[in-house]
Design an enzyme around this catalytic site. Structure first.
Site, PDB file in Angstrom:
ATOM      1  N   TYR A 150      10.587   4.847  -8.436  1.00 35.26           N
ATOM      2  CA  TYR A 150       9.155   5.187  -9.114  1.00 35.26           C
ATOM      3  C   TYR A 150       8.253   4.707  -7.526  1.00 35.26           C
ATOM      4  CZ  TYR A 150       4.253   6.448 -11.399  1.00 35.26           C
ATOM      5  OH  TYR A 150       3.497   6.909 -11.616  1.00 35.26           O
ATOM      6  N   LYS A 154       6.679   7.039  -4.762  1.00 37.66           N
ATOM      7  CA  LYS A 154       5.754   7.261  -4.256  1.00 37.66           C
ATOM      8  C   LYS A 154       5.425   6.828  -3.151  1.00 37.66           C
ATOM      9  CE  LYS A 154       3.812   8.987  -8.182  1.00 37.66           C
ATOM     10  NZ  LYS A 154       3.844  10.209  -8.433  1.00 37.66           N
TER      11      LYS A 154
HETATM   12  N1  LIG Z   1      -1.318   7.590 -15.289  1.00 34.72           N
HETATM   13  C1  LIG Z   1      -1.633   6.209 -14.430  1.00 34.72           C
HETATM   14  O1  LIG Z   1      -2.333   5.169 -14.174  1.00 34.72           O
HETATM   15  C2  LIG Z   1      -0.722   6.592 -12.927  1.00 34.72           C
HETATM   16  C3  LIG Z   1      -1.391   5.871 -12.137  1.00 34.72           C
HETATM   17  C4  LIG Z   1      -0.593   5.746 -11.084  1.00 34.72           C
HETATM   18  C5  LIG Z   1      -0.316   7.253 -10.854  1.00 34.72           C
HETATM   19  N2  LIG Z   1      -0.065   8.048 -11.773  1.00 34.72           N
HETATM   20  C6  LIG Z   1       0.612   9.278 -11.525  1.00 34.72           C
HETATM   21  O2  LIG Z   1      -0.625  10.701 -11.521  1.00 34.72           O
HETATM   22  C7  LIG Z   1       0.464  12.082 -12.023  1.00 34.72           C
HETATM   23  C8  LIG Z   1       0.302  12.487 -13.289  1.00 34.72           C
HETATM   24  O3  LIG Z   1       0.086  11.133 -14.288  1.00 34.72           O
HETATM   25  P1  LIG Z   1      -0.035  11.141 -15.869  1.00 34.72           P
HETATM   26  O4  LIG Z   1      -0.483   9.791 -15.629  1.00 34.72           O
HETATM   27  O5  LIG Z   1      -1.223  12.445 -15.865  1.00 34.72           O
HETATM   28  O6  LIG Z   1       1.326  11.421 -16.228  1.00 34.72           O
HETATM   29  P2  LIG Z   1       1.966  12.168 -17.543  1.00 34.72           P
HETATM   30  O7  LIG Z   1       2.634  11.489 -17.864  1.00 34.72           O
HETATM   31  O8  LIG Z   1       0.341  11.645 -18.712  1.00 34.72           O
HETATM   32  O9  LIG Z   1       0.827  13.480 -17.617  1.00 34.72           O
HETATM   33  C9  LIG Z   1       2.776  14.037 -16.810  1.00 34.72           C
HETATM   34  C10 LIG Z   1       3.023  15.819 -16.614  1.00 34.72           C
HETATM   35  O10 LIG Z   1       3.501  15.775 -16.105  1.00 34.72           O
HETATM   36  C11 LIG Z   1       4.908  16.938 -16.844  1.00 34.72           C
HETATM   37  N3  LIG Z   1       6.256  16.789 -16.591  1.00 34.72           N
HETATM   38  C12 LIG Z   1       6.900  15.918 -16.385  1.00 34.72           C
HETATM   39  N4  LIG Z   1       8.422  16.587 -15.585  1.00 34.72           N
HETATM   40  C13 LIG Z   1       7.994  17.720 -15.517  1.00 34.72           C
HETATM   41  C14 LIG Z   1       8.706  18.671 -14.297  1.00 34.72           C
HETATM   42  N5  LIG Z   1       9.625  17.944 -13.954  1.00 34.72           N
HETATM   43  N6  LIG Z   1       8.125  19.882 -13.532  1.00 34.72           N
HETATM   44  C15 LIG Z   1       6.608  20.357 -14.637  1.00 34.72           C
HETATM   45  N7  LIG Z   1       6.015  19.117 -15.315  1.00 34.72           N
HETATM   46  C16 LIG Z   1       6.932  17.864 -15.251  1.00 34.72           C
HETATM   47  C17 LIG Z   1       4.800  16.263 -18.117  1.00 34.72           C
HETATM   48  O11 LIG Z   1       5.844  16.766 -19.023  1.00 34.72           O
HETATM   49  C18 LIG Z   1       3.220  15.804 -18.559  1.00 34.72           C
HETATM   50  O12 LIG Z   1       2.370  16.604 -18.822  1.00 34.72           O
HETATM   51  C19 LIG Z   1       2.056  10.860 -11.893  1.00 34.72           C
HETATM   52  O13 LIG Z   1       2.498  11.601 -11.012  1.00 34.72           O
HETATM   53  C20 LIG Z   1       1.777   9.928 -12.174  1.00 34.72           C
HETATM   54  O14 LIG Z   1       3.058   9.346 -10.856  1.00 34.72           O
HETATM   55  C21 LIG Z   1      -0.559   8.307 -13.215  1.00 34.72           C
END
Ligand SMILES: NC(=O)c1ccc[n+]([C@@H]2O[C@H](COP(=O)([O-])OP(=O)(O)OC[C@H]3O[C@@H](n4cnc5c(N)ncnc54)[C@H](O)[C@@H]3O)[C@@H](O)[C@H]2O)c1
Length: 247
Positions: A150, A154
């Site tokens: 990851y 990132k």
């Molecule tokens: N939540 C956090 O604390 C956090 C922190 C840092 C970064 N992020 C980043 O923010 C973004 C959103 O995170 P989140 O927390 O909403 O995640 P989440 O897991 O709640 O939602 C992610 C969504 O992406 C979809 N997905 C997964 N693989 C896919 C693919 N191959 N093609 C299309 N869609 C796909 C999933 O079905 C899901 O609906 C991500 O890139 C994550 O890495 C989140």
């Protein structure tokens, strides 16, 4: 504010979490939304909340599916103003135990997926002389225990976002990234509970972030008004990346 009236906004991974929160926010500001996710029921649910949104089942790791999605979006809406590369997954493990599958899926969704989507929308944005690309990095891009896959993905998002900023600049296309801290989504809920609690205790603002905190930053970075802001990585993390744990 109605900053997105007549703007076509594409959001990957918009079936839940940050993608869904951004979809709601852009829709509230008048955007025409093209939403995609691998989870059909989830993306349809998001679309049902957003006037006129088009839900599609797309795996961003698959270049062919992405290409078809962009073509369909262009036939439906005629333009592409904003691309939000939000889809991401985690598969945490210590490096010596990490499988090829755990490595590959994380790189394929966050990094390869971003590449596929950017490559597919770029010609249209250049032709329009207008585009906003926003991609999701993470505080883990600086390195995080158990997240070799990851963190690499990132950090890669940042390098690609800044490169696209250079290539897009002469054509009115900006490219920025958001590096969220700990935000209350299903992804965070799926993290190891002890690790999550430990990290949450280190947030200077003493709360986990709300998806709306991210949607607010996204709505600014993708707006017309942010036209001179490019190549930026915005930490939206309650101060956790500042570095000192001393209070
Ligand atoms: N939540 C956090 O604390 C956090 C922190 C840092 C970064 N992020 C980043 O923010 C973004 C959103 O995170 P989140 O927390 O909403 O995640 P989440 O897991 O709640 O939602 C992610 C969504 O992406 C979809 N997905 C997964 N693989 C896919 C693919 N191959 N093609 C299309 N869609 C796909 C999933 O079905 C899901 O609906 C991500 O890139 C994550 O890495 C989140």
């Amino acid at each position: 504010m109605r900053r997105y009236e007549n703007r076509v906004v594409l959001i990957t991974g918009s079936g839940q979490g940050l993608g869904r929160a951004m979809a709601r926010r852009f829709a509230a500001e008048g955007a025409l939304l093209a939403l995609c996710d691998v989870n059909e029921a989830a993306v349809k649910e998001t679309a049902a909340e957003c006037d006129g949104a088009r839900p599609s089942v797309v795996d961003v790791a698959d270049a062919r599916q992405v290409g078809e999605w962009i073509e369909e979006t262009l036939s439906a809406f005629g333009r592409v103003d904003v691309l939000v590369n939000n889809a991401g997954v985690i598969r945490d493990n210590r490096v010596e135990r990490m499988s090829d599958d755990e490595w590959n899926i994380v790189i394929d969704v966050s990094l390869r997926g971003m590449f596929h989507c950017v490559r597919a929308v770029f010609p249209q944005m250049k032709q329009q002389g207008y585009g906003r690309i926003l991609s999701f990095s993470s505080m883990s891009g600086r390195g995080n225990f158990g997240q070799a896959n990851y963190a690499a993905a990132k950090a890669g998002v940042v390098g690609m976002a800044r490169t696209i900023a250079l290539e897009g600049a002469p054509h009115g296309v900006t490219s920025n990234a958001i590096a969220p801290g700990l935000i209350d989504t299903p992804m965070l809920a799926s993290m190891n509970a002890a690790a999550r609690a430990k990290l949450a205790g280190r947030v200077p603002m003493r709360r986990i972030g709300d998806p709306a905190d991210i949607a607010e930053a996204a709505a600014y970075l993708c707006s017309e008004a942010a036209g001179y802001v490019t190549g930026v990585v915005l930490d939206v993390d309650g101060g956790i990346s500042i570095g000192s744990a001393l209070r």
